[in-house]
Design a protein around this motif. Structure first.
Motif, mmCIF file in Angstrom:
data_model
loop_
_atom_site.group_PDB
_atom_site.id
_atom_site.type_symbol
_atom_site.label_atom_id
_atom_site.label_comp_id
_atom_site.label_asym_id
_atom_site.label_seq_id
_atom_site.Cartn_x
_atom_site.Cartn_y
_atom_site.Cartn_z
ATOM 1 N N SER A 24 5.747 -4.270 16.928
ATOM 2 C CA SER A 24 5.063 -3.925 15.978
ATOM 3 C C SER A 24 4.046 -5.379 15.580
ATOM 4 N N SER A 25 4.838 -6.486 16.082
ATOM 5 C CA SER A 25 4.253 -7.903 15.617
ATOM 6 C C SER A 25 2.492 -7.831 16.094
ATOM 7 N N SER A 26 2.764 -7.669 17.270
ATOM 8 C CA SER A 26 1.143 -7.208 18.079
ATOM 9 C C SER A 26 0.310 -6.633 17.325
ATOM 10 N N ASN A 27 0.831 -5.061 17.390
ATOM 11 C CA ASN A 27 0.119 -4.788 16.274
ATOM 12 C C ASN A 27 -0.221 -5.502 14.999
ATOM 13 N N SER A 28 0.700 -5.557 14.396
ATOM 14 C CA SER A 28 0.370 -6.929 12.731
ATOM 15 C C SER A 28 -0.640 -7.481 13.319
ATOM 16 N N SER A 29 -0.456 -8.448 14.499
ATOM 17 C CA SER A 29 -0.825 -9.870 14.694
ATOM 18 C C SER A 29 -2.680 -8.889 14.848
ATOM 19 N N ALA A 30 -2.973 -8.091 15.595
ATOM 20 C CA ALA A 30 -4.154 -7.348 15.584
ATOM 21 C C ALA A 30 -4.962 -7.166 14.613
ATOM 22 N N ARG A 31 -4.072 -6.366 13.812
ATOM 23 C CA ARG A 31 -4.962 -5.742 12.379
ATOM 24 C C ARG A 31 -4.799 -7.171 11.508
ATOM 25 N N PHE A 32 -4.281 -7.810 11.509
ATOM 26 C CA PHE A 32 -4.743 -9.275 10.913
ATOM 27 C C PHE A 32 -4.934 -10.366 11.176
ATOM 28 N N PRO A 33 -5.816 -10.642 12.054
ATOM 29 C CA PRO A 33 -5.608 -11.581 12.908
ATOM 30 C C PRO A 33 -5.890 -12.506 12.014
ATOM 31 N N ARG A 34 -5.236 -14.470 12.402
ATOM 32 C CA ARG A 34 -5.281 -15.231 12.295
ATOM 33 C C ARG A 34 -6.741 -16.072 11.518
ATOM 34 N N ILE A 35 -7.025 -15.824 10.271
ATOM 35 C CA ILE A 35 -8.171 -16.791 9.991
ATOM 36 C C ILE A 35 -7.618 -18.106 9.076
ATOM 37 N N SER A 36 -8.946 -18.616 9.786
ATOM 38 C CA SER A 36 -8.396 -20.156 9.167
ATOM 39 C C SER A 36 -9.198 -20.544 7.915
ATOM 40 N N ASN A 37 -8.788 -20.973 7.349
ATOM 41 C CA ASN A 37 -8.736 -21.643 5.960
ATOM 42 C C ASN A 37 -10.237 -22.636 5.342
ATOM 43 N N HIS A 38 -10.512 -23.528 6.698
ATOM 44 C CA HIS A 38 -11.048 -24.487 6.993
ATOM 45 C C HIS A 38 -12.825 -23.467 6.523
ATOM 46 N N GLY A 39 -13.562 -24.784 5.539
ATOM 47 C CA GLY A 39 -14.942 -24.042 5.456
ATOM 48 C C GLY A 39 -15.740 -22.770 4.725
ATOM 49 N N VAL A 40 -16.410 -22.129 5.037
ATOM 50 C CA VAL A 40 -16.224 -20.756 4.314
ATOM 51 C C VAL A 40 -16.221 -19.490 5.575
ATOM 52 N N PRO A 41 -15.111 -19.213 4.674
ATOM 53 C CA PRO A 41 -14.329 -18.329 5.207
ATOM 54 C C PRO A 41 -15.275 -17.106 5.189
ATOM 55 N N TRP A 75 -7.214 -12.823 5.173
ATOM 56 C CA TRP A 75 -5.425 -12.691 5.992
ATOM 57 C C TRP A 75 -5.458 -11.454 6.186
ATOM 58 N N CYS A 76 -5.629 -10.590 5.341
ATOM 59 C CA CYS A 76 -5.462 -8.976 5.112
ATOM 60 C C CYS A 76 -6.267 -8.171 6.173
ATOM 61 N N GLY A 77 -8.079 -8.777 6.906
ATOM 62 C CA GLY A 77 -8.459 -8.339 7.697
ATOM 63 C C GLY A 77 -9.610 -7.935 6.670
ATOM 64 N N GLU A 78 -9.301 -7.874 5.223
ATOM 65 C CA GLU A 78 -10.486 -7.356 4.568
ATOM 66 C C GLU A 78 -11.607 -8.582 4.377
ATOM 67 N N GLY A 79 -12.772 -8.050 4.603
ATOM 68 C CA GLY A 79 -14.337 -9.017 4.084
ATOM 69 C C GLY A 79 -14.257 -10.466 3.051
ATOM 70 N N ILE A 80 -15.143 -10.886 2.777
ATOM 71 C CA ILE A 80 -14.933 -11.802 1.601
ATOM 72 C C ILE A 80 -15.429 -11.467 0.830
ATOM 73 N N ILE A 81 -15.602 -11.567 -0.502
ATOM 74 C CA ILE A 81 -16.447 -11.117 -1.308
ATOM 75 C C ILE A 81 -16.587 -12.342 -1.862
ATOM 76 N N THR A 82 -17.791 -12.885 -3.063
ATOM 77 C CA THR A 82 -17.915 -14.437 -4.138
ATOM 78 C C THR A 82 -17.870 -13.325 -5.633
ATOM 79 N N PHE A 83 -17.043 -14.151 -6.658
ATOM 80 C CA PHE A 83 -16.919 -13.297 -7.494
ATOM 81 C C PHE A 83 -17.311 -15.172 -8.333
ATOM 82 N N GLY A 84 -17.828 -14.473 -9.645
ATOM 83 C CA GLY A 84 -17.548 -15.957 -10.505
ATOM 84 C C GLY A 84 -16.590 -16.041 -11.939
#
Length: 166
Positions: free
Chosen positions: A3-20, A24-33
């Motif tokens: 389960s941990s290997s499946n969860s890490s495959a579904r939710f790859p570790r995402i860096s919070n540096h720079g432009v994301p 962390w959930c795997g969903e793409g990023i959108i810009t909002f105002g």
């Protein structure tokens, strides 16, 4: 364990540096105002799930802060590349210098060999010419000696022609 290997495959570790690019959930990023009073119209990155489910802790980052992070990362990478280029230049210069020293030493050795061979050849040539000159001087000396003897004998005989020894 799976389960941990499946969860890490579904939710790859995402860096919070720079432009994301992903939450962390795997969903793409959108810009909002922003619509708050203190950050009116300020743009931020967020995934759609976080926008819909405000109680969950998903990625949130102000765009201006992300761009500043990105610029700093690029500057740091640029500095590392510049240092690597400087180190590379120093290594190349050292290799070129050592190669120049090696080639100069090799050329100097070959030149010494050629000079020594030429000196030996000239010395041999001079010895041969000296032998010829010595033989010529001996021959000339002998001729002069013979000529002198003949001349002296001729002179003496002409001088003493009328003189008889009794």
């Amino acid at each position: 364990m799976t389960s941990s290997s499946n969860s890490s495959a579904r939710f790859p570790r995402i860096s919070n540096h720079g432009v994301p690019t992903r939450c962390w959930c795997g969903e793409g990023i959108i810009t909002f105002g922003s619509s708050t009073a203190e950050n009116k119209y300020r743009r931020f990155y967020r995934c759609q799930i976080a926008r819909d489910r405000k109680t969950e802790n998903h990625l949130f980052k102000w765009i201006d802060e992300a761009l500043i992070d990105e610029i700093r990362m690029v500057e740091a990478k640029h500095e590392r590349v510049a240092q690597e280029i400087t180190k590379f230049e120093e290594r190349v210069i050292e290799k070129v210098k050592s190669e120049i020293v090696r080639v100069e030493a090799e050329m100097s050795e070959k030149l010494k060999e050629k000079v020594n061979l030429e000196i030996a050849r000239v010395a041999q040539d001079m010895k041969q010419k000296l032998k010829i000159a010595t033989v010529a001087m001996v021959v000339v000396g002998a001729i002069v000696g013979i000529w002198t003897s003949i001349s002296v004998i001729g002179w003496l005989s002409s001088e003493f022609d009328g003189f008889k020894i009794s």
